[in-house]
Design an enzyme around this catalytic site. Structure first.
Site, PDB file in Angstrom:
ATOM      1  CB  SER A  23       2.327 -14.614  15.283  1.00  0.00           C
ATOM      2  OG  SER A  23       1.769 -15.498  16.236  1.00  0.00           O
ATOM      3  CG  ASN A 110      -5.136 -25.468  14.527  1.00  0.00           C
ATOM      4  OD1 ASN A 110      -4.174 -24.749  14.802  1.00  0.00           O
ATOM      5  ND2 ASN A 110      -5.001 -26.701  14.051  1.00  0.00           N
ATOM      6  CG  HIS A 156     -14.509  11.747 -21.431  1.00  0.00           C
ATOM      7  ND1 HIS A 156     -14.151  10.474 -21.869  1.00  0.00           N
ATOM      8  CD2 HIS A 156     -15.843  11.852 -21.659  1.00  0.00           C
ATOM      9  CE1 HIS A 156     -15.228   9.872 -22.367  1.00  0.00           C
ATOM     10  NE2 HIS A 156     -16.269  10.685 -22.238  1.00  0.00           N
ATOM     11  CB  SER A 277       6.829  23.291   0.451  1.00  0.00           C
ATOM     12  OG  SER A 277       8.150  23.293  -0.059  1.00  0.00           O
ATOM     13  CE  LYS A 283       3.245  23.359  -3.523  1.00  0.00           C
ATOM     14  NZ  LYS A 283       4.265  22.358  -3.872  1.00  0.00           N
ATOM     15  CG  ASN A 285       2.130  20.917  -0.514  1.00  0.00           C
ATOM     16  OD1 ASN A 285       1.870  21.636  -1.478  1.00  0.00           O
ATOM     17  ND2 ASN A 285       3.360  20.703  -0.077  1.00  0.00           N
ATOM     18  CD  GLU A 290      -0.507  15.545  -2.245  1.00  0.00           C
ATOM     19  OE1 GLU A 290       0.458  15.274  -2.969  1.00  0.00           O
ATOM     20  OE2 GLU A 290      -0.500  16.508  -1.461  1.00  0.00           O
ATOM     21  CE  LYS A 325      -3.533 -14.505  13.958  1.00  0.00           C
ATOM     22  NZ  LYS A 325      -3.226 -15.537  12.925  1.00  0.00           N
TER      23      LYS A 325
HETATM   24  N1  ARG Z   1      -0.281 -18.255  15.865  1.00  0.00           N
HETATM   25  C1  ARG Z   1      -1.052 -19.198  15.129  1.00  0.00           C
HETATM   26  C2  ARG Z   1      -1.783 -18.488  14.011  1.00  0.00           C
HETATM   27  O1  ARG Z   1      -1.949 -17.331  14.112  1.00  0.00           O
HETATM   28  C3  ARG Z   1      -2.038 -19.862  16.021  1.00  0.00           C
HETATM   29  C4  ARG Z   1      -2.447 -21.219  15.573  1.00  0.00           C
HETATM   30  C5  ARG Z   1      -1.298 -22.141  15.639  1.00  0.00           C
HETATM   31  N2  ARG Z   1      -1.656 -23.483  15.471  1.00  0.00           N
HETATM   32  C6  ARG Z   1      -0.742 -24.410  15.285  1.00  0.00           C
HETATM   33  N3  ARG Z   1      -1.170 -25.623  15.158  1.00  0.00           N
HETATM   34  N4  ARG Z   1       0.527 -24.153  15.206  1.00  0.00           N
HETATM   35  O2  ARG Z   1      -2.185 -19.079  13.043  1.00  0.00           O
END
Ligand code: ARG
Length: 462
Positions: A23, A110, A156, A277, A283, A285, A290, A325
């Site tokens: 991630s 965690n 309306h 445009s 134009k 815009n 939008e 995320k």
């Molecule tokens: N990258 C993980 C998340 O965003 C962090 C927590 C990961 N915990 C684990 N036990 N693999 O959720």
């Protein structure tokens, strides 16, 4: 590169698995929050004697130097280290040696990631409140300059009754005031610390969660460690609040698109906030309005996305939750972009007062006032409404507006009509007559403006 959790493994991870589960490409957004949380955690570990004061100082020193690198854009993150938490821990160990490995004592990723998310959502909630306020100031300025500016009010999308443009602007002011209220209310649920929950069950180390809460300026700690690591309600709530903000932004944007069209010509947007445009040279815009309207879709999507991720998840942490995320990051980016643009667009737009005034002349939006006139002379409103309906029909058939009929014609419909009816039907007077609290009469708008200003000043002192 060796994994920080590699001890029980005999093979290295499949490259596709690394890429799929990592991630870091997006959770590096949490780098500062992650370090902030770690600084408080290790401070507490030192104070509780879980690591020595000297070790705590060393770790804090290392963390601060990583923070500097992050701030200068010099930090190098790697997919091998999966996420922001392990990237920073690895950098720390590289920087200060094996003692860096003591940072993770008494915590888990965690409770760590949950803490980072709390810090992030808290910070962004306050940014959004400030940006909403900038938009409110812009609305307030336009309102102050346009108390006597009359335009058709619509229901309306049919012309209904004339209103003041200030009244129309202030309607949005109050939507954003409620949005800010929702964000502020949510802070009491954001401001609870998960750290110290460990992986899910708490920890065997004699930690002091309250001290960490104090250091990070949280109001309290989660009373249940399993809830602490699996709760993402506060993220859902932020997404819901943002969705409603987008609803409001999209409604205002839609009006700006309509008003700036050739058909309405009620406003002109500043050149600096419009685009042209590639084929039609004439134009200009309203692209920003939008796009603002269009970006509502992705924000709703992120809300439904996270609700769906969380639905049916067993306790406690599941990797699914890593999917919390990108949606919130994109949502915040989307709202910041929108709100930053909306304030100057509102400030710089030209209000075409004459066009608005002209629009209320050529319509039947004073019809209610004929009915009210008769009702004030004792006729039941229902009968007054029926008579007025017939008059509108008569006027349309004779290609006239209600103010074009003469007194004799009026009297054909009711003997109650006198000369003063013509005054009552002038758009200015139609607007002025709506003196009920919260109505569009200028005096009521003055009072509304005072209330609105008081709201903003009250916020200043918070
Ligand atoms: N990258 C993980 C998340 O965003 C962090 C927590 C990961 N915990 C684990 N036990 N693999 O959720």
């Amino acid at each position: 590169m060796a994994k920080l959790w590699g001890g029980r493994f005999t093979k290295s991870t499949n490259k596709l698995v690394d890429a799929y589960t990592a991630s870091i490409s997006y959770d590096q957004e949490l780098a500062k929050e992650d370090i902030e949380g770690s600084l408080a955690h290790v401070q507490m570990l030192g104070e509780c004697g879980i690591v020595t004061e000297e070790e705590a100082k060393k770790i804090q020193h290392g963390l601060r130097s990583i923070l500097k690198k992050v701030e200068n854009g010099e930090a190098q993150f790697s997919t091998d280290m999966e996420d922001i938490h392990m990237n920073i821990e690895k950098m720390l160990i590289d920087e200060i040696g094996p003692v860096g490995g003591k940072l993770h004592t008494g915590r888990s990723r965690n409770d760590q990631v949950a803490t980072d998310m709390h810090l992030y959502v808290r910070k962004k909630t306050s940014v959004l409140i400030d940006l909403l306020e900038d938009v409110q100031y812009a609305l307030l300025e336009q309102a102050k300059a346009n108390i006597e500016t009359i335009l058709p009010g619509y229901t309306h999308l049919q012309r209904a009754q004339p209103v003041s443009f200030a009244h129309h602007m202030l309607a949005y002011f109050w939507m954003f005031e409620r949005d800010k209220g929702r964000l502020r209310d949510s802070v009491k649920r954001i401001n609870i610390l998960p750290l110290g929950a460990g992986a899910l069950a708490g920890t065997t180390f004699p930690i002091n969660r309250r001290r960490v809460a104090e250091l990070l300026d949280f109001d309290g700690v989660y009373p249940n460690s399993m809830d602490a690591v699996s709760d993402r309600d506060f993220v859902v709530e932020a997404l819901a609040d943002c969705s409603l903000i987008m609803v409001h932004l999209s409604r205002l944007s839609e009006e700006m698109v309509l008003w700036s069209s050739q058909e309405f010509q009620f406003i002109e947007l500043d050149d600096a906030f419009c685009t042209g445009s590639s084929i039609m040279p004439q134009k200009k815009n309203p692209d920003v309005s939008e796009l603002l309207r269009g970006k509502t879709g992705r924000v709703f999507g992120h809300l439904i996305g996270l609700l769906t991720v969380l639905k049916g998840l067993p306790l406690a942490y599941n990797k699914d939750m890593q999917e919390d995320k990108e949606g919130i990051f994109d949502t915040i980016k989307t709202l910041e972009g929108a709100l930053k643009l909306l304030a100057p667009i509102l400030e710089t737009m030209t209000v075409k007062k004459d066009r608005m005034r002209h629009a209320v002349e050529k319509d039947y939006s004073n019809a209610t006032d004929i009915a009210d006139y008769l009702a004030k002379k004792g006729l039941p409103f229902r009968e007054a409404h029926a008579i007025t309906g017939k008059m509108v029909l008569y006027a349309i058939e004779n290609k006239k507006y209600l103010l074009d009929l003469d007194l004799a014609e009026y009297k054909q419909f009711s003997p109650l009509f006198e000369k003063d009816i013509f005054d009552a039907l002038l758009p200015e007077n139609v607007m002025r007559a709506r003196e009920s609290e919260g109505g569009t009469a200028p005096h009521q708008i003055e009072m509304q403006l005072k209330l609105a200003e008081a709201c903003l000043h009250q916020n200043d002192s918070l």
